[in-house]
Scaffold this motif. Structure first.
Motif, PDB file in Angstrom:
ATOM      1  N   ASN A  81     -14.925 -11.988  32.522  1.00  5.91           N
ATOM      2  CA  ASN A  81     -15.305 -11.070  33.600  1.00  5.91           C
ATOM      3  C   ASN A  81     -15.899  -9.766  33.053  1.00  5.91           C
ATOM      4  OD1 ASN A  81     -15.608 -10.641  36.390  1.00  5.91           O
ATOM      5  ND2 ASN A  81     -13.774  -9.370  36.471  1.00  5.91           N
ATOM      6  N   HIS A  82     -16.645  -9.893  31.951  1.00  5.97           N
ATOM      7  CA  HIS A  82     -17.261  -8.721  31.350  1.00  5.97           C
ATOM      8  C   HIS A  82     -18.506  -8.300  32.100  1.00  5.97           C
ATOM      9  CE1 HIS A  82     -15.355  -9.276  27.076  1.00  5.97           C
ATOM     10  NE2 HIS A  82     -14.501  -8.877  27.993  1.00  5.97           N
ATOM     11  N   GLU A  83     -18.686  -6.975  32.233  1.00  5.40           N
ATOM     12  CA  GLU A  83     -19.874  -6.451  32.912  1.00  5.40           C
ATOM     13  C   GLU A  83     -21.107  -6.538  32.025  1.00  5.40           C
ATOM     14  OE1 GLU A  83     -17.576  -2.603  34.029  1.00  5.40           O
ATOM     15  OE2 GLU A  83     -19.382  -2.655  35.259  1.00  5.40           O
ATOM     16  N   TYR A  84     -20.924  -6.168  30.769  1.00  7.79           N
ATOM     17  CA  TYR A  84     -22.077  -5.996  29.897  1.00  7.79           C
ATOM     18  C   TYR A  84     -22.333  -7.252  29.075  1.00  7.79           C
ATOM     19  CZ  TYR A  84     -20.708  -1.206  30.899  1.00  7.79           C
ATOM     20  OH  TYR A  84     -20.342  -0.045  31.539  1.00  7.79           O
ATOM     21  N   MET A  85     -23.591  -7.663  29.017  1.00  5.85           N
ATOM     22  CA  MET A  85     -23.971  -8.801  28.184  1.00  5.85           C
ATOM     23  C   MET A  85     -25.286  -8.491  27.491  1.00  5.85           C
ATOM     24  SD  MET A  85     -22.861 -12.109  30.478  1.00  5.85           S
ATOM     25  CE  MET A  85     -22.893 -13.241  29.073  1.00  5.85           C
ATOM     26  N   SER A  86     -25.435  -9.043  26.303  1.00  4.62           N
ATOM     27  CA  SER A  86     -26.621  -8.750  25.497  1.00  4.62           C
ATOM     28  C   SER A  86     -27.049  -9.985  24.717  1.00  4.62           C
ATOM     29  CB  SER A  86     -26.315  -7.631  24.482  1.00  4.62           C
ATOM     30  OG  SER A  86     -25.841  -6.472  25.102  1.00  4.62           O
ATOM     31  N   TRP A  87     -28.322 -10.004  24.364  1.00  5.13           N
ATOM     32  CA  TRP A  87     -28.858 -11.006  23.451  1.00  5.13           C
ATOM     33  C   TRP A  87     -29.413 -10.313  22.222  1.00  5.13           C
ATOM     34  CZ3 TRP A  87     -28.497 -16.062  23.046  1.00  5.13           C
ATOM     35  CH2 TRP A  87     -28.164 -16.825  24.175  1.00  5.13           C
ATOM     36  N   VAL A 118     -26.250  -4.685  32.306  1.00  4.85           N
ATOM     37  CA  VAL A 118     -25.041  -3.892  32.585  1.00  4.85           C
ATOM     38  C   VAL A 118     -24.323  -4.396  33.824  1.00  4.85           C
ATOM     39  CG1 VAL A 118     -25.935  -1.868  31.389  1.00  4.85           C
ATOM     40  CG2 VAL A 118     -26.301  -2.117  33.851  1.00  4.85           C
ATOM     41  N   GLY A 119     -24.792  -5.469  34.378  1.00  6.03           N
ATOM     42  CA  GLY A 119     -24.127  -6.074  35.522  1.00  6.03           C
ATOM     43  C   GLY A 119     -25.027  -7.104  36.169  1.00  6.03           C
ATOM     44  N   ALA A 120     -24.462  -7.900  37.071  1.00  3.36           N
ATOM     45  CA  ALA A 120     -25.246  -8.926  37.763  1.00  3.36           C
ATOM     46  C   ALA A 120     -26.429  -8.287  38.479  1.00  3.36           C
ATOM     47  CB  ALA A 120     -24.363  -9.687  38.741  1.00  3.36           C
ATOM     48  N   GLY A 121     -27.595  -8.858  38.269  1.00  4.45           N
ATOM     49  CA  GLY A 121     -28.806  -8.372  38.907  1.00  4.45           C
ATOM     50  C   GLY A 121     -29.514  -7.250  38.185  1.00  4.45           C
ATOM     51  N   ILE A 122     -28.935  -6.785  37.056  1.00  6.01           N
ATOM     52  CA  ILE A 122     -29.506  -5.656  36.325  1.00  6.01           C
ATOM     53  C   ILE A 122     -29.755  -6.050  34.875  1.00  6.01           C
ATOM     54  CG2 ILE A 122     -29.211  -3.244  35.648  1.00  6.01           C
ATOM     55  CD1 ILE A 122     -27.062  -3.052  37.870  1.00  6.01           C
ATOM     56  N   THR A 123     -31.012  -5.993  34.465  1.00  7.37           N
ATOM     57  CA  THR A 123     -31.340  -6.279  33.071  1.00  7.37           C
ATOM     58  C   THR A 123     -32.305  -5.223  32.554  1.00  7.37           C
ATOM     59  OG1 THR A 123     -33.234  -7.707  33.601  1.00  7.37           O
ATOM     60  CG2 THR A 123     -31.070  -8.764  33.430  1.00  7.37           C
ATOM     61  N   ASP A 124     -32.376  -5.119  31.239  1.00 10.93           N
ATOM     62  CA  ASP A 124     -33.300  -4.159  30.637  1.00 10.93           C
ATOM     63  C   ASP A 124     -33.700  -4.667  29.266  1.00 10.93           C
ATOM     64  OD1 ASP A 124     -33.335  -0.484  30.633  1.00 10.93           O
ATOM     65  OD2 ASP A 124     -34.913  -1.977  30.306  1.00 10.93           O
ATOM     66  N   GLN A 125     -34.807  -4.121  28.763  1.00  9.17           N
ATOM     67  CA  GLN A 125     -35.338  -4.555  27.478  1.00  9.17           C
ATOM     68  C   GLN A 125     -34.650  -3.837  26.333  1.00  9.17           C
ATOM     69  OE1 GLN A 125     -39.549  -3.895  27.600  1.00  9.17           O
ATOM     70  NE2 GLN A 125     -39.920  -5.576  29.017  1.00  9.17           N
ATOM     71  N   GLY A 126     -34.546  -4.553  25.227  1.00  8.58           N
ATOM     72  CA  GLY A 126     -34.035  -3.959  24.010  1.00  8.58           C
ATOM     73  C   GLY A 126     -35.158  -3.647  23.052  1.00  8.58           C
ATOM     74  N   ASN A 169     -37.539 -13.817  28.252  1.00  9.57           N
ATOM     75  CA  ASN A 169     -37.159 -13.377  29.590  1.00  9.57           C
ATOM     76  C   ASN A 169     -35.674 -13.594  29.801  1.00  9.57           C
ATOM     77  OD1 ASN A 169     -39.604 -12.479  30.479  1.00  9.57           O
ATOM     78  ND2 ASN A 169     -40.000 -14.170  31.889  1.00  9.57           N
ATOM     79  N   VAL A 170     -35.069 -12.759  30.630  1.00 10.93           N
ATOM     80  CA  VAL A 170     -33.666 -12.934  30.987  1.00 10.93           C
ATOM     81  C   VAL A 170     -33.503 -12.714  32.482  1.00 10.93           C
ATOM     82  CG1 VAL A 170     -32.678 -12.271  28.754  1.00 10.93           C
ATOM     83  CG2 VAL A 170     -33.140 -10.512  30.486  1.00 10.93           C
ATOM     84  N   SER A 171     -32.385 -13.193  32.990  1.00 12.10           N
ATOM     85  CA  SER A 171     -31.961 -12.900  34.354  1.00 12.10           C
ATOM     86  C   SER A 171     -30.441 -12.900  34.359  1.00 12.10           C
ATOM     87  CB  SER A 171     -32.510 -13.924  35.343  1.00 12.10           C
ATOM     88  OG  SER A 171     -32.048 -15.218  35.003  1.00 12.10           O
ATOM     89  N   ARG A 172     -29.858 -12.246  35.333  1.00 18.97           N
ATOM     90  CA  ARG A 172     -28.393 -12.193  35.415  1.00 18.97           C
ATOM     91  C   ARG A 172     -28.011 -12.335  36.889  1.00 18.97           C
ATOM     92  NH1 ARG A 172     -24.373  -8.672  32.868  1.00 18.97           N
ATOM     93  NH2 ARG A 172     -22.390  -9.773  33.129  1.00 18.97           N
TER      94      ARG A 172
END
Lengths: 113, 111
Positions: B28-34, B50-58, B65-68
């Motif tokens: 149940n973690h909020e933050y995920m990264s690749w 930083v949460g479902a529906g929110i992604t950003d570039q590194g 591409n990513v999606s959450r």
């Protein structure tokens, strides 16, 4: 210039030695500092976690953060062959864990019996 | 508790092929990264969430591409594989200020 610099080594020490691993960084916004250990062909595992400046000790491991010098260190006392791994420093920007963790290149350590 | 699960563990692609690297966490973690890891380069951030529906570039987002759509899953898509994307890919998750938990990695070779 990378935001986080780490000497890649390799570093070879005899068993029982004190090991010092270091990272420097350029972004003064970093507030959370971590050390990860990565064994060959495995994922990194969190070893130490510190916030802001100061020292933190956990068994044979001590992490130090000097924000004024933008310098962090990991000390391993009484090093063991099982400590042979790659050690990665990592830092997080902002007042919390924002999801953006920046890593150093990693230092490969070999502890010889 | 499985932690962070990545599939597949190994993959060989031909140049131009597309594929999705799967990542799932049951904490149940909020933050995920690749991240991708290349010799002498350490771990470089590709995308993060930083949460479902929110992604950003590194640091190195091009070609990925990513999606959450859920808290648990954070797939990474390679749109048109290139040899420069040969690497080891790690997914990681966190819920607070206690560092990230990493998966065991996907070793990708593009020929």
């Amino acid at each position: 210039q990378k935001e986080v610099e780490q000497d890649p080594g390799p570093l070879s020490v005899p068993e029982g030695a004190i090991v010092s691993l270091n990272c420097t960084y350029s972004n003064s916004a970093f507030q959370y500092f971590m050390w990860y250990r990565q064994y060959s062909r495995k994922g990194p595992e969190l070893l130490m976690y510190t916030y802001s400046s100061g020292n933190k000790e956990d068994g044979r491991f001590t992490a130090q953060v000097d924000k004024s010098s933008k310098y962090i260190s990991l000390f391993i006392r009484d090093s063991q062959p099982s400590d042979s791994a790659t050690y990665l420093c990592a830092m997080s920007v902002g007042s919390g864990n924002t999801g953006k963790l920046i890593f150093g290149q990693g230092t490969t350590l070999q502890v010889k019996p | 508790n499985a932690g962070v699960t990545q599939t597949p563990k190994f993959q060989v692609l031909k140049t131009g092929q597309s594929m999705t690297l799967q990542c799932a966490q049951d904490m149940n973690h909020e933050y995920m990264s690749w991240y991708r890891q290349d010799p002498g380069m350490g771990l470089r951030l590709i995308h993060y969430s930083v949460g479902a529906g929110i992604t950003d570039q590194g640091e190195v987002p091009n070609g990925y591409n990513v999606s959450r759509s859920t808290t648990e899953d954070f797939p990474l898509r390679l749109l048109s594989a290139a040899p420069s994307q040969t690497s080891v890919y790690f997914c990681a998750s966190s819920n607070s200020n206690y560092g990230y938990t990493f998966g065991s990695g996907t070793r990708l070779t593009v020929v």
